[in-house]
Design an enzyme around this catalytic site. Structure first.
Site, PDB file in Angstrom:
ATOM      1  N   GLU A  16     131.232  51.794  50.657  1.00  0.00           N
ATOM      2  CA  GLU A  16     130.962  50.764  49.637  1.00  0.00           C
ATOM      3  C   GLU A  16     131.545  51.186  48.290  1.00  0.00           C
ATOM      4  O   GLU A  16     132.070  50.359  47.539  1.00  0.00           O
ATOM      5  CB  GLU A  16     129.449  50.510  49.534  1.00  0.00           C
ATOM      6  CG  GLU A  16     128.893  49.834  50.784  1.00  0.00           C
ATOM      7  CD  GLU A  16     127.378  49.682  50.745  1.00  0.00           C
ATOM      8  OE1 GLU A  16     126.678  50.705  50.614  1.00  0.00           O
ATOM      9  OE2 GLU A  16     126.893  48.538  50.843  1.00  0.00           O
TER      10      GLU A  16
ATOM     11  N   GLY B  83     127.207  53.925  51.842  1.00  0.00           N
ATOM     12  CA  GLY B  83     127.468  53.843  50.412  1.00  0.00           C
ATOM     13  C   GLY B  83     128.803  54.476  50.028  1.00  0.00           C
ATOM     14  O   GLY B  83     129.392  54.120  49.000  1.00  0.00           O
TER      15      GLY B  83
ATOM     16  N   ALA C 265     124.694  56.923  50.998  1.00  0.00           N
ATOM     17  CA  ALA C 265     123.570  57.145  50.100  1.00  0.00           C
ATOM     18  C   ALA C 265     122.864  58.412  50.560  1.00  0.00           C
ATOM     19  O   ALA C 265     123.022  58.832  51.707  1.00  0.00           O
ATOM     20  CB  ALA C 265     122.621  55.956  50.182  1.00  0.00           C
TER      21      ALA C 265
ATOM     22  N   GLU D  76     124.802  51.857  58.314  1.00  0.00           N
ATOM     23  CA  GLU D  76     123.423  51.614  57.887  1.00  0.00           C
ATOM     24  C   GLU D  76     122.553  51.056  59.007  1.00  0.00           C
ATOM     25  O   GLU D  76     121.359  51.348  59.097  1.00  0.00           O
ATOM     26  CB  GLU D  76     123.386  50.653  56.688  1.00  0.00           C
ATOM     27  CG  GLU D  76     123.832  51.278  55.367  1.00  0.00           C
ATOM     28  CD  GLU D  76     125.337  51.263  55.154  1.00  0.00           C
ATOM     29  OE1 GLU D  76     126.092  51.031  56.124  1.00  0.00           O
ATOM     30  OE2 GLU D  76     125.762  51.485  54.005  1.00  0.00           O
TER      31      GLU D  76
HETATM   32  C1  3H9 Z   1     123.510  54.024  52.881  1.00  0.00           C
HETATM   33  O1  3H9 Z   1     124.545  54.459  52.503  1.00  0.00           O
HETATM   34  C2  3H9 Z   1     122.801  52.859  52.250  1.00  0.00           C
HETATM   35  C3  3H9 Z   1     123.639  52.090  51.289  1.00  0.00           C
HETATM   36  O2  3H9 Z   1     124.346  51.068  51.941  1.00  0.00           O
HETATM   37  C4  3H9 Z   1     122.848  51.371  50.248  1.00  0.00           C
HETATM   38  C5  3H9 Z   1     121.903  52.163  49.422  1.00  0.00           C
HETATM   39  C6  3H9 Z   1     121.309  51.355  48.291  1.00  0.00           C
HETATM   40  N1  3H9 Z   1     121.966  61.833  53.139  1.00  0.00           N
HETATM   41  O3  3H9 Z   1     125.296  65.429  60.513  1.00  0.00           O
HETATM   42  P1  3H9 Z   1     125.539  66.796  60.007  1.00  0.00           P
HETATM   43  C7  3H9 Z   1     122.883  66.110  55.885  1.00  0.00           C
HETATM   44  S1  3H9 Z   1     122.703  54.721  54.187  1.00  0.00           S
HETATM   45  C8  3H9 Z   1     121.333  63.007  53.117  1.00  0.00           C
HETATM   46  O4  3H9 Z   1     124.880  67.938  60.694  1.00  0.00           O
HETATM   47  P2  3H9 Z   1     128.303  66.523  60.766  1.00  0.00           P
HETATM   48  C9  3H9 Z   1     122.331  66.334  57.287  1.00  0.00           C
HETATM   49  O5  3H9 Z   1     120.949  66.053  57.351  1.00  0.00           O
HETATM   50  C10 3H9 Z   1     123.658  56.153  54.608  1.00  0.00           C
HETATM   51  N2  3H9 Z   1     121.663  64.057  53.924  1.00  0.00           N
HETATM   52  O6  3H9 Z   1     127.112  67.089  59.901  1.00  0.00           O
HETATM   53  C11 3H9 Z   1     122.653  67.794  57.516  1.00  0.00           C
HETATM   54  O7  3H9 Z   1     121.669  68.556  56.858  1.00  0.00           O
HETATM   55  P3  3H9 Z   1     121.173  69.943  57.470  1.00  0.00           P
HETATM   56  C12 3H9 Z   1     124.827  55.802  55.414  1.00  0.00           C
HETATM   57  C13 3H9 Z   1     122.679  63.885  54.759  1.00  0.00           C
HETATM   58  O8  3H9 Z   1     129.519  67.147  60.248  1.00  0.00           O
HETATM   59  C14 3H9 Z   1     123.975  67.977  56.778  1.00  0.00           C
HETATM   60  O9  3H9 Z   1     124.059  66.892  55.854  1.00  0.00           O
HETATM   61  N3  3H9 Z   1     125.466  57.010  55.870  1.00  0.00           N
HETATM   62  C15 3H9 Z   1     123.381  62.673  54.823  1.00  0.00           C
HETATM   63  O10 3H9 Z   1     127.974  66.592  62.221  1.00  0.00           O
HETATM   64  C16 3H9 Z   1     125.170  67.956  57.671  1.00  0.00           C
HETATM   65  O11 3H9 Z   1     125.135  66.769  58.467  1.00  0.00           O
HETATM   66  C17 3H9 Z   1     125.152  57.575  57.031  1.00  0.00           C
HETATM   67  O12 3H9 Z   1     124.329  57.102  57.771  1.00  0.00           O
HETATM   68  C18 3H9 Z   1     122.997  61.607  53.957  1.00  0.00           C
HETATM   69  N4  3H9 Z   1     123.631  60.419  53.962  1.00  0.00           N
HETATM   70  O13 3H9 Z   1     128.358  64.964  60.432  1.00  0.00           O
HETATM   71  C19 3H9 Z   1     125.908  58.814  57.375  1.00  0.00           C
HETATM   72  N5  3H9 Z   1     124.358  62.781  55.755  1.00  0.00           N
HETATM   73  O14 3H9 Z   1     122.416  70.782  57.536  1.00  0.00           O
HETATM   74  C20 3H9 Z   1     125.000  59.864  57.872  1.00  0.00           C
HETATM   75  C21 3H9 Z   1     124.256  64.025  56.256  1.00  0.00           C
HETATM   76  O15 3H9 Z   1     120.154  70.392  56.486  1.00  0.00           O
HETATM   77  N6  3H9 Z   1     125.672  61.104  58.137  1.00  0.00           N
HETATM   78  N7  3H9 Z   1     123.258  64.710  55.658  1.00  0.00           N
HETATM   79  O16 3H9 Z   1     120.605  69.617  58.827  1.00  0.00           O
HETATM   80  C22 3H9 Z   1     126.427  61.328  59.236  1.00  0.00           C
HETATM   81  O17 3H9 Z   1     126.693  60.458  60.037  1.00  0.00           O
HETATM   82  C23 3H9 Z   1     126.918  62.726  59.463  1.00  0.00           C
HETATM   83  O18 3H9 Z   1     126.087  63.587  58.747  1.00  0.00           O
HETATM   84  C24 3H9 Z   1     128.380  62.994  59.042  1.00  0.00           C
HETATM   85  C25 3H9 Z   1     128.674  64.513  59.163  1.00  0.00           C
HETATM   86  C26 3H9 Z   1     129.310  62.218  59.981  1.00  0.00           C
HETATM   87  C27 3H9 Z   1     128.635  62.582  57.628  1.00  0.00           C
END
Ligand code: 3H9
Length: 693
Positions: free
Chosen positions: A108, A105, A66, A128
């Site tokens: 999901e 998400g 998400a 999450e």
């Molecule tokens: C969810 O899904 C809830 C659902 O179950 C239900 C909902 C109803 N959103 O980490 P990076 C940005 S909860 C917005 O440096 P990497 C991040 O801030 C979500 N922004 O890269 C950064 O911005 P900036 C569950 C996001 O290659 C840029 O993207 N998912 C999101 O080291 C690059 O990120 C997670 O918790 C996001 N979801 O790692 C996954 N994700 O460049 C969270 C990233 O401006 N994400 N950004 O600083 C991660 O674990 C890592 O970002 C990922 C990439 C592994 C994907």
């Protein structure tokens, strides 16, 4: 575009419809992406020429979840559950094609598809819980139907990222396709599904794994018990467990409602707010306004370390783990040998626990060279000094390094308190000198305070900041001041902990309050663990402080079986009657009339002065932002992530409350409580330090 057509497209490859999400950086499920996927799936469903659909992502990753930046804002666009339902109810097979990471998400969404294929390097997970949440779009109901309750419990409560092959073994991925050929592989898979007229396998309808788990009714409580320590203080893990339990007992749609009922209060709660804030704070810490990404950096392909003590050895391990050769220099042969042997022992202990291959112990040790000569530090790109905390000694060491190190080498001090500008001035190249402050145990704790010395060049600072992630650390930039960010604030807490004990609390009261707040241990238990005699000697002891008195009694902490606490053979701590008497006598001798403290009073006295010091640090520009201070405390001192760090905590309490207490103590106790100007301003304006609480 309102229907998400700008970020999600539909094209055809023969009879296969290809829905592509292209929303950099990580294809997060923003309103536009949700609208786009739902819209394109409907279009493909209605197109008679299309017999199966592949859902694919452009860029570096499949959907990473998400869009966290939308959380807490009014909902817009297609709800995620509805989008996933559109996929699952499609009248033709949908194949999710995964590369990079399918997280939250994102997974999901993939679970809504009828089949999932992935390249070998892909990873999947439901992280999450790390944001203080449970999966909120069917993940807690669908995952156990695919991988079973036990594996779902492990995955959802840990948030781990599971590599594609392991995911295939658990049934989560149906097929692995060739690396770099995801689209072709997924299309071929979809064609096979069509050719073989395979059924529309809807995860919601799968029951075999649920039935199997029902035969094991003790599973959930056993899991709770086994993980009680790990989950201590966190709300979300219990939510995850309850939601998976619901999947075992309720029909699918009711299970979804149960999931929502657990998800919503977590989303509105402080813990999740704190954890979401920390997610962004961690990424923000990498950014330094005057050091854009384009700032040139220096290569660090070899490292020298001066000092083979506990710190030097721990620091060396970080580089060895990253495959970077290290030369470690000690003055005395026996100390060098002991230092090298400790590193080997640490690796062997890790290997014995199965967390390192025996061959890797040797690979790492082969990268390590010990030496008794500073002259052997002439070739390294970076030299880190990790000797005793004494300014004269450090200056001497840096003067020597100046003579032997190659031109352009970075010279870093691991000092935890001292003035790095003064250390830099002992060399003829202050532009190459910085602080790199690791936290004990240096091979474990994630924090690296990069201390920006006044004359350090931009290249040198940028190199140290970029080095952090390469050696598994979070680098946080701090300015030169006594104790930098972490220890400067810690000193406030330590002073008040000692004073509380003199004024009426017992050491175990102070420790308990901090432990219950969520820290791994309090200051007195910590002192016992580290050894009370660090920096103490019988010859110079004045016998004034409690610590000195305990050392004189040979109660020097865990290693002697007694300190502030008594310890049994298994090192379990017990409050000591002797210490209690000692404390009472100590207060009496100082003429202090002891009084009772509530837990809340203890907590405030320990934490509010830290917050005030944090505000001074910000005022003086010694930290770039409040969130950097919070990252220091979370990654260096075990501050509970669900409380977001001291500055976020200040925002949950309110600057006015903190200020009122500081003023009270300033007039009652002394000038050390003088409120910072910034704290006053925040209290007056009602503004937050972090803007996130
Ligand atoms: C969810 O899904 C809830 C659902 O179950 C239900 C909902 C109803 N959103 O980490 P990076 C940005 S909860 C917005 O440096 P990497 C991040 O801030 C979500 N922004 O890269 C950064 O911005 P900036 C569950 C996001 O290659 C840029 O993207 N998912 C999101 O080291 C690059 O990120 C997670 O918790 C996001 N979801 O790692 C996954 N994700 O460049 C969270 C990233 O401006 N994400 N950004 O600083 C991660 O674990 C890592 O970002 C990922 C990439 C592994 C994907």
């Amino acid at each position: 575009m309102a229907d998400g057509a700008g970020v999600v497209t539909l094209e055809r490859d023969g009879e296969i419809g290809i829905v592509t999400v292209d929303s950099p950086p990580v294809n997060a499920l923003s309103a536009a992406v949700r609208d786009g996927i739902a819209g394109r799936i409907r279009e493909a469903s209605a197109d008679d020429g299309i017999r199966a659909i592949v859902l694919l992502c452009a860029g570096r990753t499949f959907i990473a979840g998400a869009d966290i930046s939308e959380f807490g804002k009014p909902p817009k666009g297609t709800p995620l559950n509805l989008m996933i339902d559109t996929i699952e109810s499609a009248p033709k097979p949908v194949v999710a094609a995964i590369h990079g990471t399918a997280l939250g998400g994102g997974l999901e969404t993939a679970l809504g598809a009828h089949y999932r294929v992935a390249v070998p390097s892909a990873k999947v997970g439901l992280p999450e819980v790390k944001l203080g949440l449970i999966p909120g779009a069917g993940g807690t109901q669908r995952l156990p139907r695919v991988v079973g309750a036990k594996r779902a419990l492990e995955m959802i409560t840990s948030g781990e990222q599971v590599p594609a092959r392991a995911a295939q073994e658990s049934g989560l991925i149906d097929a692995i396709v060739e690396e770099g050929k995801l689209r072709e592989g997924a299309v071929a898979f979809a064609r096979t599904v069509v050719a073989e007229a395979r059924p529309l396998r809807k995860v919601r309808d799968l029951t075999d794994k649920i039935e199997a788990a029902k035969a094991e009714p003790g599973l959930f409580d056993a899991f709770r018990q086994a993980n009680a320590r790990k989950f201590r203080g966190f709300e979300a893990p219990e939510g995850c467990i309850k939601a998976i339990e619901a999947a075992m007992t309720l029909p699918f749609d009711e299970g979804l409602r149960a999931e929502r009922a657990i998800f919503e209060p977590l989303m509105a709660g402080t813990q999740s707010k704190a954890q979401r804030y920390v997610f962004f704070a961690e990424r923000e810490a990498r950014k330094v306004p005057d050091l854009p990404d384009s700032t040139p950096t220096l290569p660090v392909e070899s490292v020298g370390i001066v000092g083979a003590g506990t710190m030097g050895g721990g620091i060396a391990m970080n580089f060895l783990n990253a495959g970077i050769p290290v030369t470690i220099v000690e003055a005395k042969k026996e100390n060098l040998e002991r230092g090298l042997a400790t590193i080997r022992k640490n690796y062997e202990a890790t290997a014995a626990k199965g967390r390192l291959k025996p061959a890797d112990v040797e690979t790492r040790m082969n990268l390590l060279t010990g030496s008794l000569e500073m002259a052997d530090l002439g070739r390294q790109d970076l030299v880190i000094e990790a000797i005793f905390e004494n300014m004269e000694l450090k200056k001497e060491t840096f003067a020597k390094l100046d003579q032997v190190a190659k031109p352009g080498a970075i010279l870093a001090s691991n000092t935890s308190y001292l003035n790095v500008d003064e250390i830099a001035a002992a060399t003829g190249r202050p532009e190459s000198v910085i602080g790199m402050h690791f936290f004990s145990p240096a091979n474990v704790m994630r924090l690296l305070e990069v201390v920006r010395a006044e004359k350090a060049s931009k290249e040198v600072v940028a190199t140290a900041m970029k080095l952090g992630p390469k050696i598994g650390k979070l680098a946080v930039l701090v300015g030169v001041c006594h104790g930098f960010v972490g220890n400067r604030m810690l000193a406030e807490r330590q002073r008040e902990a000692n004073r509380l004990v003199e004024e009426g609390a017992m050491p175990w009261d102070v420790d308990r309050v901090l432990y219950e707040f969520g820290l791994p241990m309090g200051p007195f238990a910590m002192s016992d663990l580290a050894g009370l005699d660090i920096g103490w000697s019988r010859e110079t002891s004045k016998g004034e402080t409690l610590r000195e008195k305990l050392c004189e009694m040979d109660r020097r902490g865990q290693k002697t079986g007694a300190g502030f606490y008594d310890y049994d053979a298994s090192r379990t701590a017990k409050p000591s009657e002797l210490v209690e008497r000692l404390v009472l006598d100590h207060s009496k001798a100082k003429g202090i009339e002891r009084r009772a403290f509530t837990d809340e009073q203890i907590l405030e006295r320990l934490i509010f002065p830290m917050i005030n010091e944090g505000a001074k640090i910000l005022e003086e520009g010694k930290a770039l932002r409040a969130s950097d201070i919070d990252m220091v405390w979370i990654t260096g001192y075990g501050w509970p992530v669900y409380r977001g760090g001291p500055m976020f905590y200040a925002d949950t309490v309110g600057a006015r409350t903190v200020l009122a207490r500081m003023e009270e103590w300033e007039s009652e106790i002394g000038p050390e409580f003088k409120p910072s100007e910034l704290l006053r301003r925040k209290a007056a304006s009602g503004e937050q330090f972090t803007g996130a609480a």
